[in-house]
Design a protein around this motif. Structure first.
Motif, PDB file in Angstrom:
ATOM      1  N   GLN A 463       0.684  -1.290   0.050  1.00  0.00           N
ATOM      2  CA  GLN A 463      -0.038  -0.135  -0.012  1.00  0.00           C
ATOM      3  C   GLN A 463       0.845   1.255  -0.065  1.00  0.00           C
ATOM      4  O   GLN A 463       0.824   2.373  -0.886  1.00  0.00           O
ATOM      5  N   LYS A 465       3.998   1.604  -1.006  1.00  0.00           N
ATOM      6  CA  LYS A 465       4.563   1.589  -2.470  1.00  0.00           C
ATOM      7  C   LYS A 465       3.704   2.288  -3.439  1.00  0.00           C
ATOM      8  O   LYS A 465       3.887   3.173  -4.208  1.00  0.00           O
ATOM      9  N   GLN A 466       2.473   1.732  -3.340  1.00  0.00           N
ATOM     10  CA  GLN A 466       1.256   2.258  -4.382  1.00  0.00           C
ATOM     11  C   GLN A 466       1.071   3.608  -4.170  1.00  0.00           C
ATOM     12  O   GLN A 466       0.802   4.308  -5.027  1.00  0.00           O
ATOM     13  N   LEU A 467       1.006   4.056  -2.665  1.00  0.00           N
ATOM     14  CA  LEU A 467       0.879   5.506  -2.710  1.00  0.00           C
ATOM     15  C   LEU A 467       2.217   6.396  -3.040  1.00  0.00           C
ATOM     16  O   LEU A 467       2.058   7.177  -3.616  1.00  0.00           O
ATOM     17  N   VAL A 469       4.024   5.629  -5.487  1.00  0.00           N
ATOM     18  CA  VAL A 469       4.064   5.741  -6.987  1.00  0.00           C
ATOM     19  C   VAL A 469       3.280   6.721  -7.423  1.00  0.00           C
ATOM     20  O   VAL A 469       3.316   7.461  -8.394  1.00  0.00           O
ATOM     21  N   ARG A 470       1.732   6.628  -7.064  1.00  0.00           N
ATOM     22  CA  ARG A 470       1.095   7.672  -7.338  1.00  0.00           C
ATOM     23  C   ARG A 470       1.437   9.190  -7.119  1.00  0.00           C
ATOM     24  O   ARG A 470       1.195   9.905  -8.028  1.00  0.00           O
ATOM     25  N   TRP A 471       1.944   9.284  -5.807  1.00  0.00           N
ATOM     26  CA  TRP A 471       2.619  10.619  -5.498  1.00  0.00           C
ATOM     27  C   TRP A 471       3.709  10.933  -6.310  1.00  0.00           C
ATOM     28  O   TRP A 471       3.743  12.224  -6.977  1.00  0.00           O
ATOM     29  N   GLY A 473       4.192   9.943  -9.596  1.00  0.00           N
ATOM     30  CA  GLY A 473       3.489  10.565 -10.836  1.00  0.00           C
ATOM     31  C   GLY A 473       2.835  11.659 -10.792  1.00  0.00           C
ATOM     32  O   GLY A 473       2.880  12.566 -11.884  1.00  0.00           O
ATOM     33  N   GLN A 474       2.016  12.194 -10.029  1.00  0.00           N
ATOM     34  CA  GLN A 474       1.331  13.395  -9.710  1.00  0.00           C
ATOM     35  C   GLN A 474       2.671  14.628  -9.777  1.00  0.00           C
ATOM     36  O   GLN A 474       2.542  15.496 -10.401  1.00  0.00           O
ATOM     37  N   CYS A 477       3.797  14.763 -13.385  1.00  0.00           N
ATOM     38  CA  CYS A 477       2.899  15.198 -14.336  1.00  0.00           C
ATOM     39  C   CYS A 477       2.757  16.811 -13.918  1.00  0.00           C
ATOM     40  O   CYS A 477       2.430  17.500 -15.069  1.00  0.00           O
TER      41      CYS A 477
END
Length: 609
Positions: A463, A465-467, A469-471, A473-474, A477
């Motif tokens: 969880q 790591k997923q957070l 990675v999303r952070w 990516g943001q 971007c």
């Protein structure tokens, strides 16, 4: 008369059916009272929670938002789950004959939701108590908090915050007791009995799982703190116990490397660790790249050729200089100013919190890390200019989140390292258990410590790591969007000037070729000038050899060849360690054109002596 006496005796004792019906009715009455207690106390409990979330929290505005987040944790989620539970419990009253069985099914249905929301609250309870203790050190603040709570909830009394914080913990532990009370007053042959048994057992498991989760969190918080200690502080922590533990672990590791004992294989964790490691590398690389971007941007802004007199009478160069000047004055000033680093996280009285994501500890009892400062090279020109919106966006949306993400990764990284130490302890204990069949209390504690750390990492690292990675990516971007906006601004402001440039009609490939040809021609001219300049340079002077130096020169020549020999052109007096004192005309062989520290002004040579 005798018959009359028998009838009178029979009326006093009652029939066997009537005797069995009395305890049954009593059980049903107690069961009904237990059900009523469950529902009534749930109503009161939910009312208190709503007072905490709506009235008390909104009136404690003198506390920082970070404090309120810790104190009330996920109370909104608890209210949401318990509101649904209460609604369904009240709905069972319309079906009185099946009510007990419906209640059992309800708790089985809500088992997972209750565990999820209450384990989060219970895990942060100790942190909230630390805040309460900190407030007691400030009498004025403590008085304000107490007055606010007593005005909304008089029954809290002098306990105040402590009374409110413990209510959810008491409630989740009371559910198994309330269900057990209903179960005890349910006939064993009733259809609701096995359902209530399962529900009671399920809620007991919920309490057990919450306690285990809380224990794991406490273990993790002990090792996720990243302390910045000096060498003296580290040495002060060394004692015989730590030396013994580290020596034992080193011995276990050496035995594994030598193949004397097998290693514990955990492919699931190894895969998680590898993927998390790659995420950490990506964050570090992006942070370095953003720092390099800021450095390059500073160098770009410092270079202003349009401000210098190039002594060019006219032509395209002048027009391009005008365009560069306009862009420098209109668009690029938005990037001028000084980036002011802000501390990531929130500050509370007596405590500091780092970014609380996943495994990150909060609060930290050690010294708070220094704020994530920007690179020194990014102190841009003209520090008197206020931060522009564009610069503020770059700092707030890219750099600071990137620093926060890097800090958030430090806790899990430290926890993974500690897991390796605990794994060595675990393997040693398991090895002893196979040989002896028993272990000491300390060894059993070490075994449980590893199991707790490993279970927590396996459960939460995906969880986290997923957070992350999303952070990440943001952030990427956002950075791309900022660059696109800058390019759009440059094109919009340069659109009018571009039409007046002599080469505006050329296509991009043709213009690129034109520039390359011009640069190539200029480079050729510079090369020709360099050749002409070297032709007029005086030839290097050759100093006569020192008397008796022929043998030394021949030895150096045979050993290193002519390309490595140099002659000293002036007297050298060595003043430092390993410095040589050589007279003018001495011949040496070059071994290395810099010293061990990379200083190119000091050479490593062989004098042949």
């Amino acid at each position: 008369m005798t018959d009359h006496g028998d009838d009178e005796l029979s009326s006093r004792t009652g029939s066997p059916d009537e005797e069995g019906r009395v305890p049954e009715e009593r059980s049903l009455l107690h069961q009904s009272l237990a059900v009523r207690e469950l529902i009534d106390t749930e109503v009161s409990y939910l009312h208190v929670l709503q007072l905490c979330a709506l009235d008390i929290r909104s009136h404690l505005q003198q506390l920082p938002q970070g404090d309120l987040d810790v104190l009330f944790s996920n109370i909104d989620d608890i209210i949401k789950v318990n509101s649904k539970l209460l609604h369904d419990l009240q709905e069972t009253a319309s079906r009185e004959e099946e009510q007990v069985q419906l209640i059992g099914n309800l708790f089985l249905e809500f088992q997972e939701e209750l565990e999820q929301v209450y384990k989060v609250y219970c895990a942060s309870y100790e942190q909230a108590l630390l805040l309460v203790e900190a407030y007691r050190m400030e009498p004025q603040l403590q008085r304000e908090i107490q007055d606010t709570i007593e005005a909304v909830l008089p029954q809290a009394g002098s306990s105040g915050l402590s009374f409110l914080l413990v209510i959810p913990l008491q409630r989740i532990t009371k559910y198994p007791l309330l269900l057990q009370k209903i179960l005890e007053n349910t006939l064993p042959d009733a259809s609701a009995y096995p359902v209530l048994q399962r529900a009671t057992s399920a809620l007991q498991d919920v309490v057990t799982n919450i306690n285990e989760y809380k224990r794991r969190k406490e273990v993790a918080s002990k090792y996720t703190k990243v302390e910045h200690l000096s060498l003296r502080e580290r040495l002060a922590r060394i004692n015989m116990h730590t030396l013994s533990k580290k020596t034992t672990r080193l011995g276990q590791l050496l035995k594994q490397e030598a193949g004397l004992v097998p290693k514990t294989e955990d492919k699931e964790f190894d895969d998680l660790e590898e993927s998390f490691h790659w995420v950490s590398l990506c964050v570090t690389e992006l942070k370095n790249n953003v720092a390099a971007y800021l450095d390059n941007l500073e160098a770009f802004l410092r270079f202003r050729p349009q401000e210098y007199d190039l002594d060019i009478p006219g032509g395209p160069v002048v027009q391009y200089c005008y365009l560069a000047r306009d862009l420098q004055l209109q668009t690029f000033p938005e990037f001028m100013g000084t980036l002011r680093p802000r501390k990531v996280g929130c500050r509370a009285r007596g405590h500091s919190w780092s970014v609380r994501v996943g495994l990150e500890p909060s609060p930290a009892t050690s010294k708070a890390p220094s704020p994530c400062a920007l690179p020194s090279a990014t102190s841009f020109l003209n520090s008197q200019v206020h931060l522009s919106p564009q610069k503020q966006r770059l700092e707030a949306l890219v750099w600071q989140p990137l620093c926060s993400l890097a800090k958030a990764l430090a806790g899990p990284q430290n926890l993974i390292k500690k897991r390796l130490d605990k794994l060595l302890d675990f393997e040693r204990v398991e090895e002893k258990l196979l040989e002896v069949g028993s272990m000491t209390y300390e060894e059993e504690a070490a075994r449980h410590m590893y199991e707790a750390l490993n279970s927590l990492l396996v459960a939460e690292l995906p969880q986290f790591k997923q957070l992350a990675v999303r952070w990440l990516g943001q952030i990427l971007c956002t950075f791309v969007t900022l660059q696109r906006d800058l390019a759009k601004q440059v094109l919009q402001r340069a659109e009018g000037s571009l039409a007046q440039l002599p080469h505006h009609h050329l296509s991009d490939p043709a213009f690129r070729k034109l520039v390359e040809d011009a640069l190539g021609q200029t480079s050729h001219q510079l090369h020709s000038f360099q050749e002409n300049f070297e032709k007029v340079l005086p030839p290097p002077t050759t100093q006569p050899l020192l008397p008796g130096a022929e043998h030394q020169v021949q030895a150096l020549l045979s050993r290193y060849g002519p390309g490595k020999l140099y002659q000293v052109t002036s007297n050298i007096s060595g003043s430092g360690t390993l410095d040589l004192t050589l007279p003018r005309g001495h011949v040496v062989a070059l071994l290395q054109d810099k010293d061990t520290k990379g200083n190119s002004s000091r050479w490593l040579v062989d004098t042949g002596v």
